[in-house]
Design a protein around this motif. Structure first.
Motif, PDB file in Angstrom:
ATOM      1  N   GLU A   4      31.256  34.588  43.925  1.00  0.00           N
ATOM      2  CA  GLU A   4      32.092  34.483  45.114  1.00  0.00           C
ATOM      3  C   GLU A   4      31.232  34.775  46.339  1.00  0.00           C
ATOM      4  O   GLU A   4      30.238  35.488  46.248  1.00  0.00           O
ATOM      5  CB  GLU A   4      33.242  35.499  45.061  1.00  0.00           C
ATOM      6  CG  GLU A   4      34.267  35.203  43.999  1.00  0.00           C
ATOM      7  CD  GLU A   4      35.402  36.200  44.026  1.00  0.00           C
ATOM      8  OE1 GLU A   4      36.440  35.870  44.619  1.00  0.00           O
ATOM      9  OE2 GLU A   4      35.236  37.289  43.480  1.00  0.00           O
ATOM     10  N   GLU A   5      31.648  34.250  47.444  1.00  0.00           N
ATOM     11  CA  GLU A   5      30.956  34.485  48.696  1.00  0.00           C
ATOM     12  C   GLU A   5      31.123  35.939  49.103  1.00  0.00           C
ATOM     13  O   GLU A   5      32.223  36.480  49.086  1.00  0.00           O
ATOM     14  CB  GLU A   5      31.549  33.577  49.778  1.00  0.00           C
ATOM     15  CG  GLU A   5      30.906  33.761  51.127  1.00  0.00           C
ATOM     16  CD  GLU A   5      31.524  32.881  52.186  1.00  0.00           C
ATOM     17  OE1 GLU A   5      31.250  33.139  53.359  1.00  0.00           O
ATOM     18  OE2 GLU A   5      32.271  31.959  51.851  1.00  0.00           O
ATOM     19  N   LEU A   6      30.014  36.618  49.451  1.00  0.00           N
ATOM     20  CA  LEU A   6      30.068  37.989  49.944  1.00  0.00           C
ATOM     21  C   LEU A   6      30.463  37.939  51.411  1.00  0.00           C
ATOM     22  O   LEU A   6      29.703  37.464  52.245  1.00  0.00           O
ATOM     23  CB  LEU A   6      28.726  38.690  49.767  1.00  0.00           C
ATOM     24  CG  LEU A   6      28.671  40.143  50.230  1.00  0.00           C
ATOM     25  CD1 LEU A   6      29.641  41.006  49.425  1.00  0.00           C
ATOM     26  CD2 LEU A   6      27.253  40.677  50.105  1.00  0.00           C
ATOM     27  N   PHE A  22      40.694  40.481  52.734  1.00  0.00           N
ATOM     28  CA  PHE A  22      39.557  39.564  52.686  1.00  0.00           C
ATOM     29  C   PHE A  22      39.737  38.516  51.610  1.00  0.00           C
ATOM     30  O   PHE A  22      40.564  38.658  50.721  1.00  0.00           O
ATOM     31  CB  PHE A  22      38.251  40.338  52.461  1.00  0.00           C
ATOM     32  CG  PHE A  22      38.143  41.002  51.114  1.00  0.00           C
ATOM     33  CD1 PHE A  22      37.609  40.336  50.025  1.00  0.00           C
ATOM     34  CD2 PHE A  22      38.565  42.308  50.942  1.00  0.00           C
ATOM     35  CE1 PHE A  22      37.503  40.943  48.792  1.00  0.00           C
ATOM     36  CE2 PHE A  22      38.463  42.927  49.712  1.00  0.00           C
ATOM     37  CZ  PHE A  22      37.934  42.247  48.634  1.00  0.00           C
ATOM     38  N   GLU A  23      38.923  37.467  51.703  1.00  0.00           N
ATOM     39  CA  GLU A  23      38.775  36.460  50.664  1.00  0.00           C
ATOM     40  C   GLU A  23      37.348  36.552  50.165  1.00  0.00           C
ATOM     41  O   GLU A  23      36.467  37.017  50.878  1.00  0.00           O
ATOM     42  CB  GLU A  23      39.041  35.062  51.226  1.00  0.00           C
ATOM     43  CG  GLU A  23      40.472  34.824  51.632  1.00  0.00           C
ATOM     44  CD  GLU A  23      40.706  33.406  52.158  1.00  0.00           C
ATOM     45  OE1 GLU A  23      39.822  32.545  51.967  1.00  0.00           O
ATOM     46  OE2 GLU A  23      41.758  33.188  52.753  1.00  0.00           O
ATOM     47  N   GLU A  39      42.693  38.614  46.892  1.00  0.00           N
ATOM     48  CA  GLU A  39      42.669  37.913  45.602  1.00  0.00           C
ATOM     49  C   GLU A  39      41.249  37.892  45.061  1.00  0.00           C
ATOM     50  O   GLU A  39      41.019  37.511  43.925  1.00  0.00           O
ATOM     51  CB  GLU A  39      43.185  36.473  45.771  1.00  0.00           C
ATOM     52  CG  GLU A  39      44.652  36.389  46.144  1.00  0.00           C
ATOM     53  CD  GLU A  39      45.569  36.876  45.032  1.00  0.00           C
ATOM     54  OE1 GLU A  39      45.297  36.585  43.856  1.00  0.00           O
ATOM     55  OE2 GLU A  39      46.554  37.557  45.349  1.00  0.00           O
ATOM     56  N   GLY A  40      40.290  38.309  45.865  1.00  0.00           N
ATOM     57  CA  GLY A  40      38.880  38.265  45.510  1.00  0.00           C
ATOM     58  C   GLY A  40      38.416  39.504  44.772  1.00  0.00           C
ATOM     59  O   GLY A  40      39.200  40.218  44.147  1.00  0.00           O
ATOM     60  N   THR A  41      37.098  39.775  44.887  1.00  0.00           N
ATOM     61  CA  THR A  41      36.452  40.853  44.152  1.00  0.00           C
ATOM     62  C   THR A  41      36.038  41.977  45.090  1.00  0.00           C
ATOM     63  O   THR A  41      35.364  41.739  46.090  1.00  0.00           O
ATOM     64  CB  THR A  41      35.217  40.326  43.402  1.00  0.00           C
ATOM     65  OG1 THR A  41      35.641  39.296  42.504  1.00  0.00           O
ATOM     66  CG2 THR A  41      34.525  41.425  42.620  1.00  0.00           C
ATOM     67  N   LEU A  42      36.417  43.188  44.732  1.00  0.00           N
ATOM     68  CA  LEU A  42      35.995  44.383  45.449  1.00  0.00           C
ATOM     69  C   LEU A  42      34.918  45.068  44.622  1.00  0.00           C
ATOM     70  O   LEU A  42      35.152  45.416  43.456  1.00  0.00           O
ATOM     71  CB  LEU A  42      37.182  45.326  45.663  1.00  0.00           C
ATOM     72  CG  LEU A  42      36.859  46.675  46.302  1.00  0.00           C
ATOM     73  CD1 LEU A  42      36.267  46.495  47.701  1.00  0.00           C
ATOM     74  CD2 LEU A  42      38.106  47.551  46.352  1.00  0.00           C
TER      75      LEU A  42
END
Length: 118
Positions: A4-6, A22-23, A39-42
């Motif tokens: 995923e995009e940082l 964030f996305e 919905e992204g990654t933390l």
């Protein structure tokens, strides 16, 4: 984890309080207090200290997290990770040395009943 995009990186000398939406992916190495929704990654780095309410797609924990976590896809607690609080996720991986202190609820996402075929 899919690439995923940082979107943001909060460095080790960063202190942030508030709400973060964030996305993609966000990496925290500093201190955070508040609410995170995505919905992204933390990604919580080894030296990070975070406290609050977290509703994310995925959580990768190497630091210290205190609070309530809902992860829609999965949680990975690395060997240096400490999670204190409530956790709800369908998939959990804890490396040797990782610590979880609190309540864990693991349920697969609700499946739709099959529709009869005509």
């Amino acid at each position: 984890m899919a690439k995923e995009e940082l979107n943001a990186f909060l460095g080790s000398n960063t202190v942030y309080e508030g709400k973060l939406v964030f996305e993609g992916s966000v990496h925290i190495d500093g201190k955070f207090t508040g609410e995170i929704t995505s919905e992204g990654t933390l990604v919580i780095g080894k030296g990070a200290v975070v406290d609050g309410t977290f509703n994310v797609g995925e959580l990768m924990l190497s630091g210290q997290l205190t609070g309530d976590v809902v992860a829609k896809r999965r949680v990975v607690v690395h060997s240096s990770g400490v999670l204190e609080g409530r956790l709800r996720t369908p998939s959990l991986l804890t490396e040797e040395g990782g610590i979880i202190e609190g309540q864990i609820t693991m349920r697969a996402p609700a499946q739709r009943p099959e529709q009869p075929k005509d």
